[in-house]
Design a protein around this motif. Structure first.
Motif, PDB file in Angstrom:
ATOM      1  N   MET A   1       0.110 -19.450   1.745  1.00 40.98           N
ATOM      2  CA  MET A   1       0.377 -18.686   0.608  1.00 40.98           C
ATOM      3  C   MET A   1       1.921 -19.058   0.240  1.00 40.98           C
ATOM      4  SD  MET A   1      -0.730 -14.871  -0.229  1.00 40.98           S
ATOM      5  CE  MET A   1      -1.313 -14.257   1.185  1.00 40.98           C
ATOM      6  N   SER A   2       2.373 -19.239  -1.028  1.00 41.10           N
ATOM      7  CA  SER A   2       3.528 -19.550  -1.513  1.00 41.10           C
ATOM      8  C   SER A   2       4.290 -18.130  -1.368  1.00 41.10           C
ATOM      9  CB  SER A   2       3.744 -20.049  -2.817  1.00 41.10           C
ATOM     10  OG  SER A   2       3.342 -18.906  -3.719  1.00 41.10           O
ATOM     11  N   ASP A   3       5.780 -18.121  -1.307  1.00 43.38           N
ATOM     12  CA  ASP A   3       6.532 -17.134  -1.133  1.00 43.38           C
ATOM     13  C   ASP A   3       6.388 -16.080  -2.581  1.00 43.38           C
ATOM     14  OD1 ASP A   3       7.514 -17.469   0.972  1.00 43.38           O
ATOM     15  OD2 ASP A   3       9.690 -18.068   0.476  1.00 43.38           O
ATOM     16  N   LYS A   4       6.103 -17.104  -3.754  1.00 40.60           N
ATOM     17  CA  LYS A   4       6.010 -16.073  -4.786  1.00 40.60           C
ATOM     18  C   LYS A   4       4.703 -15.328  -4.999  1.00 40.60           C
ATOM     19  CE  LYS A   4       6.770 -17.570  -9.593  1.00 40.60           C
ATOM     20  NZ  LYS A   4       6.740 -18.271 -10.667  1.00 40.60           N
ATOM     21  N   LYS A   5       3.592 -15.888  -4.271  1.00 44.37           N
ATOM     22  CA  LYS A   5       2.485 -15.164  -4.256  1.00 44.37           C
ATOM     23  C   LYS A   5       2.283 -14.063  -3.320  1.00 44.37           C
ATOM     24  CE  LYS A   5      -2.114 -17.561  -5.097  1.00 44.37           C
ATOM     25  NZ  LYS A   5      -2.938 -18.668  -4.432  1.00 44.37           N
ATOM     26  N   LYS A   6       3.185 -14.280  -2.307  1.00 41.92           N
ATOM     27  CA  LYS A   6       3.335 -13.263  -1.274  1.00 41.92           C
ATOM     28  C   LYS A   6       4.145 -11.927  -1.973  1.00 41.92           C
ATOM     29  CE  LYS A   6       3.728 -15.010   3.548  1.00 41.92           C
ATOM     30  NZ  LYS A   6       4.887 -15.632   4.426  1.00 41.92           N
ATOM     31  N   ASP A   7       5.118 -12.257  -2.743  1.00 46.49           N
ATOM     32  CA  ASP A   7       5.851 -11.260  -3.431  1.00 46.49           C
ATOM     33  C   ASP A   7       5.095 -10.654  -4.299  1.00 46.49           C
ATOM     34  OD1 ASP A   7       8.301 -11.758  -2.437  1.00 46.49           O
ATOM     35  OD2 ASP A   7       9.246 -12.350  -3.865  1.00 46.49           O
ATOM     36  N   LYS A   8       4.192 -11.249  -4.945  1.00 45.01           N
ATOM     37  CA  LYS A   8       3.286 -10.538  -5.826  1.00 45.01           C
ATOM     38  C   LYS A   8       2.387  -9.672  -5.199  1.00 45.01           C
ATOM     39  CE  LYS A   8       0.315 -11.644  -9.962  1.00 45.01           C
ATOM     40  NZ  LYS A   8      -0.889 -12.800 -10.078  1.00 45.01           N
ATOM     41  N   MET A   9       1.733 -10.271  -3.943  1.00 47.65           N
ATOM     42  CA  MET A   9       0.817  -9.221  -3.220  1.00 47.65           C
ATOM     43  C   MET A   9       1.683  -8.094  -2.758  1.00 47.65           C
ATOM     44  SD  MET A   9      -2.178 -10.101  -2.971  1.00 47.65           S
ATOM     45  CE  MET A   9      -2.972  -9.055  -1.720  1.00 47.65           C
ATOM     46  N   LYS A  10       2.744  -8.296  -2.264  1.00 46.82           N
ATOM     47  CA  LYS A  10       3.492  -6.995  -2.075  1.00 46.82           C
ATOM     48  C   LYS A  10       3.525  -5.945  -3.108  1.00 46.82           C
ATOM     49  CE  LYS A  10       6.644  -8.556   1.756  1.00 46.82           C
ATOM     50  NZ  LYS A  10       7.811  -9.128   1.989  1.00 46.82           N
ATOM     51  N   LYS A  11       3.917  -6.468  -4.329  1.00 51.92           N
ATOM     52  CA  LYS A  11       4.102  -5.625  -5.358  1.00 51.92           C
ATOM     53  C   LYS A  11       2.915  -4.862  -5.667  1.00 51.92           C
ATOM     54  CE  LYS A  11       7.838  -7.334  -8.036  1.00 51.92           C
ATOM     55  NZ  LYS A  11       8.337  -8.603  -8.884  1.00 51.92           N
ATOM     56  N   ILE A  12       1.865  -5.560  -5.498  1.00 52.62           N
ATOM     57  CA  ILE A  12       0.537  -4.865  -5.810  1.00 52.62           C
ATOM     58  C   ILE A  12       0.335  -3.760  -4.751  1.00 52.62           C
ATOM     59  CG2 ILE A  12      -1.901  -5.192  -5.961  1.00 52.62           C
ATOM     60  CD1 ILE A  12      -1.459  -7.976  -7.226  1.00 52.62           C
ATOM     61  N   VAL A  13       0.448  -4.219  -3.802  1.00 54.85           N
ATOM     62  CA  VAL A  13       0.251  -3.332  -2.443  1.00 54.85           C
ATOM     63  C   VAL A  13       1.197  -2.021  -2.790  1.00 54.85           C
ATOM     64  CG1 VAL A  13       0.225  -2.775  -0.146  1.00 54.85           C
ATOM     65  CG2 VAL A  13      -0.577  -4.728  -0.887  1.00 54.85           C
ATOM     66  N   ASN A  14       2.333  -2.253  -3.074  1.00 52.59           N
ATOM     67  CA  ASN A  14       3.454  -1.161  -3.282  1.00 52.59           C
ATOM     68  C   ASN A  14       2.960  -0.304  -4.258  1.00 52.59           C
ATOM     69  OD1 ASN A  14       5.354  -1.550  -1.285  1.00 52.59           O
ATOM     70  ND2 ASN A  14       6.434  -3.024  -2.257  1.00 52.59           N
ATOM     71  N   ARG A  15       2.395  -0.594  -5.318  1.00 49.42           N
ATOM     72  CA  ARG A  15       2.271   0.212  -6.488  1.00 49.42           C
ATOM     73  C   ARG A  15       0.881   0.770  -6.068  1.00 49.42           C
ATOM     74  NH1 ARG A  15       0.590  -3.387 -10.835  1.00 49.42           N
ATOM     75  NH2 ARG A  15       2.048  -4.461 -10.623  1.00 49.42           N
ATOM     76  N   ALA A  16      -0.060   0.257  -5.469  1.00 50.09           N
ATOM     77  CA  ALA A  16      -1.200   1.225  -4.840  1.00 50.09           C
ATOM     78  C   ALA A  16      -0.951   2.285  -3.860  1.00 50.09           C
ATOM     79  CB  ALA A  16      -2.223   0.116  -4.194  1.00 50.09           C
ATOM     80  N   VAL A  17       0.137   2.036  -3.043  1.00 50.95           N
ATOM     81  CA  VAL A  17       0.627   2.886  -2.189  1.00 50.95           C
ATOM     82  C   VAL A  17       1.055   3.966  -2.740  1.00 50.95           C
ATOM     83  CG1 VAL A  17       2.223   3.144  -0.027  1.00 50.95           C
ATOM     84  CG2 VAL A  17       0.724   1.366  -0.198  1.00 50.95           C
ATOM     85  N   ARG A  18       2.054   3.588  -3.712  1.00 51.13           N
ATOM     86  CA  ARG A  18       2.877   4.616  -4.319  1.00 51.13           C
ATOM     87  C   ARG A  18       1.945   5.491  -5.151  1.00 51.13           C
ATOM     88  NH1 ARG A  18       6.395   1.523  -7.388  1.00 51.13           N
ATOM     89  NH2 ARG A  18       7.290   0.481  -5.673  1.00 51.13           N
ATOM     90  N   LYS A  19       0.875   5.092  -5.784  1.00 48.44           N
ATOM     91  CA  LYS A  19      -0.297   5.663  -6.551  1.00 48.44           C
ATOM     92  C   LYS A  19      -0.902   6.795  -5.539  1.00 48.44           C
ATOM     93  CE  LYS A  19      -3.506   4.630 -10.086  1.00 48.44           C
ATOM     94  NZ  LYS A  19      -4.535   3.711 -10.474  1.00 48.44           N
ATOM     95  N   ASN A  20      -1.165   6.096  -4.368  1.00 47.39           N
ATOM     96  CA  ASN A  20      -1.923   7.095  -3.358  1.00 47.39           C
ATOM     97  C   ASN A  20      -0.942   8.247  -2.942  1.00 47.39           C
ATOM     98  OD1 ASN A  20      -4.730   6.184  -3.228  1.00 47.39           O
ATOM     99  ND2 ASN A  20      -4.076   4.444  -1.697  1.00 47.39           N
TER     100      ASN A  20
END
Ligand SMILES: Nc1ncnc2c1ncn2[C@@H]1O[C@H](COP(=O)(O)OP(=O)(O)OP(=O)(O)O)[C@@H](O)[C@H]1O
Ligand SMILES: [Mg+2]
Lengths: 252, 304
Positions: free
Chosen positions: B1-20
């Motif tokens: 995975m590229s760094d960019k992709k990793k960052d994107k993943m992290k954001k998605i996860v963060n958003r989901a966690v915050r929602k939870n």
């Protein structure tokens, strides 16, 4: 040869249809310690539980053959009478939680409504606790609950409880497997000491323990009595290959 | 995975966690809200009963006297309110509940022990079904049943003992179940220890198994007593009620619940006042029994 107090002739034991003891023949010498060894599930507990007829208490359990105590077939004696002559100590210490140490020791009398004078009771308690090498530790706590004692002390209390009935034979089913090395040593010394008074039959997984305390040792495998003789002979020149393998730690 | 992709993943996860996390908070708030809501009626009931009845508990006459005769409003205005007492109800409640316990305990304990000792048997299964059914029967049915069977057919008449029988039927399943549940927990090793000493089976049960489970049995008995102490419906058809103090158990007898029922229905204000005082007294008695039960449970626990 010593006189034989207990003799097993052609004994089969079942749980339902499951044959767990297959044609056992052996005799126990009076006032000697006999160890019964063998891998887990080979029928050691079942064997000693047939001797005080606790085996038959399992639903569907039954036995065939003869077991002679002083020449009398125990399968025809009332189990309640029999169990006063053949005491038993279990793997896990099981003092009665509602009774004091004192009452635990004389429980066999109390539970059978035998009336004893205070003096008689005191004497039985003291003698039994001395025989089980517990007197010194508990003589000032006799009226406290038995469950406050350590595991090893509880086990010696259970031995005292069995000894209080003056049994001819004492059955011990892995009496030290729940105990630490020091408590184990205490119990082993006790068994050696007890040979003066009673015949002991000891189930153990601990080969060294059998070597230390037992005059005779039996080796069982898959419900059969493979070999039975003096501990010295069995340990040094076993005649069966399976005994040799067990002693060298190949299974069990 | 590229760094960019990793960052994107992290954001998605963060958003989901915050929602939870947010959902979690809402859920917690809802749980607290509904819990509080459910105790509101309790607070209302208790405060109302105590506001109306509590003052009477401090009048000595209230504990030793009997309810007054009904008086009209005008009569009260002329000579004042006479609330009287509830002694007939208190005495009756204790007598009837005590006798009910006396009937239910031996049957209940022995049945519970039987069920625990014979877990596989067909009879035990049948008893289980029966006990569950008894527990599901509305209490008024016990009253009607005892009324038809005892009061009328056997010509026993309304009596305290008939009341006790109907309450005993209600208490029975509670004692059976608590005894069975306690007995099942008692390790077999204890029974074996007693058996190995040559103890007859009945002694093993009476001297080892039952004493070891005594705290559980006592708890069940106390819960059962608390449960029947406030029961009204079956008593209306059996003990009936009695405006006077009576200790003859073959005669109709008042209890606190029947006293409340009878007096609260009357048109006389002083009888209604009397019922309020009786309600406060009954609530306190049941509360004390409850607290006592808790203390006993904690104190008597036997360790194995
Ligand atoms: N209550 C029971 N019901 C049915 N089968 C049983 C029961 N108890 C033991 N068995 C079976 O009987 C056989 C012998 O068991 P037993 O307890 O005598 O073995 P053991 O040699 O004492 O083993 P361990 O060293 O693990 O204590 C085993 O196959 C076991 O599965
Ligand atoms: Mg075993």
């Amino acid at each position: 040869m010593e006189s034989k107090i207990l003799e097993i002739i052609g004994l089969n034991a079942y749980y339902g249809d499951h044959l767990v003891l297959k044609n056992i023949n052996m005799a126990f010498s009076e006032k000697k310690a006999t160890a019964i060894m063998g891998p887990s599930g080979c029928g050691k507990s079942t064997l000693i539980r047939t001797l005080n007829r606790m085996h038959e208490m399992n639903p569907g359990a039954r036995v065939e053959g003869e077991i002679l105590l002083h020449g009398e077939n125990i399968l025809t004696i009332n189990p309640i009478m029999l169990r006063r002559k053949i005491g038993m100590v279990f793997q896990r210490p099981n003092p009665f939680p509602t009774m004091s140490i004192y009452d635990n020791v004389i429980a066999g009398y109390k539970l059978n409504s035998v009336n004893l004078s205070k003096l008689e009771k005191d004497q039985i308690v003291e003698k039994s606790l001395k025989s089980s090498a517990l007197w010194g530790e508990v003589k000032d706590l006799l009226h406290r609950r038995g469950t406050f004692l350590s595991g090893g002390q509880q086990q010696r209390l259970c031995i005292a409880r069995a000894l209080a009935m003056n049994p001819d034979v004492l059955l011990l089913d892995e009496p030290t497997s729940a105990l630490d090395p020091k408590a184990t040593m205490h119990i082993e010394e006790l068994i050696v000491e007890l040979k003066k008074e009673v015949t002991t039959i000891l189930v153990t997984h601990n080969i060294a323990q059998a070597g230390r305390v037992a005059d005779y040792t039996a080796f069982m495998y898959l419900g059969e009595l493979v070999e039975f003789g003096t501990t010295e002979k069995l340990f040094t020149v076993p005649s069966d290959k399976r005994t040799e393998e067990y002693l060298s730690g190949k299974f069990g | 995975m590229s760094d960019k992709k990793k960052d994107k993943m992290k954001k998605i996860v963060n958003r989901a966690v915050r929602k939870n996390i947010w959902k979690d908070r809402v859920f917690e708030a809802l749980v607290i809200f509904f819990s509080l809501l459910s105790i509101v009626p309790l607070i209302f009931i208790l405060s109302y009963i105590f506001a109306k009845g509590f003052p009477k508990l401090f009048i000595p006459e209230f504990w030793v006297g009997i309810p007054p005769a009904g008086q009209s409003k005008t009569a009260i205005e002329a000579v004042g309110m006479n609330v009287g007492g509830i002694a007939n109800g208190i005495i009756g409640t204790f007598l009837i509940v005590f006798m009910g316990g006396l009937i239910a305990v031996p049957f209940g304990v022995l049945t519970g022990v039987y069920l625990a000792e014979n877990r596989q048997s067909k009879i035990a299964n049948a008893i289980h079904v029966a006990v569950d059914m008894i527990q599901g029967i509305p209490s008024i049915i016990f009253g009607i049943f005892v009324n038809i069977w005892w009061v009328t057919t056997m010509k026993g008449g309304y009596s305290a003992i008939a009341g006790s029988v109907s309450l005993a039927l209600m208490m029975l399943p509670i004692v059976i179940k608590s005894t069975e549940e306690t007995m099942i927990l008692i390790p077999d090793s204890l029974k074996e220890a007693a058996m190995a000493l040559g103890t007859p089976y009945y002694k093993v049960l009476l001297r080892i198994v039952i004493p070891a489970g005594l705290s559980g049995i006592v708890t069940g008995v106390l819960v059962g007593l608390t449960r029947i102490a406030g029961e009204t419906a079956p008593l209306l058809f059996t003990a009936f009620g009695n405006p006077n103090i009576n200790v003859n158990v073959t005669e109709p007898m008042e209890t606190l619940p029947t006293l409340i029922y009878n007096n609260a229905r009357s048109a006389s204000p002083n009888l209604i006042e009397n019922a309020w005082g009786a309600s406060a007294a009954l609530v306190i008695i049941v509360l004390v029994l409850n607290i006592f039960t808790k203390v006993v449970v904690n104190k008597w626990k036997v360790k194995f």
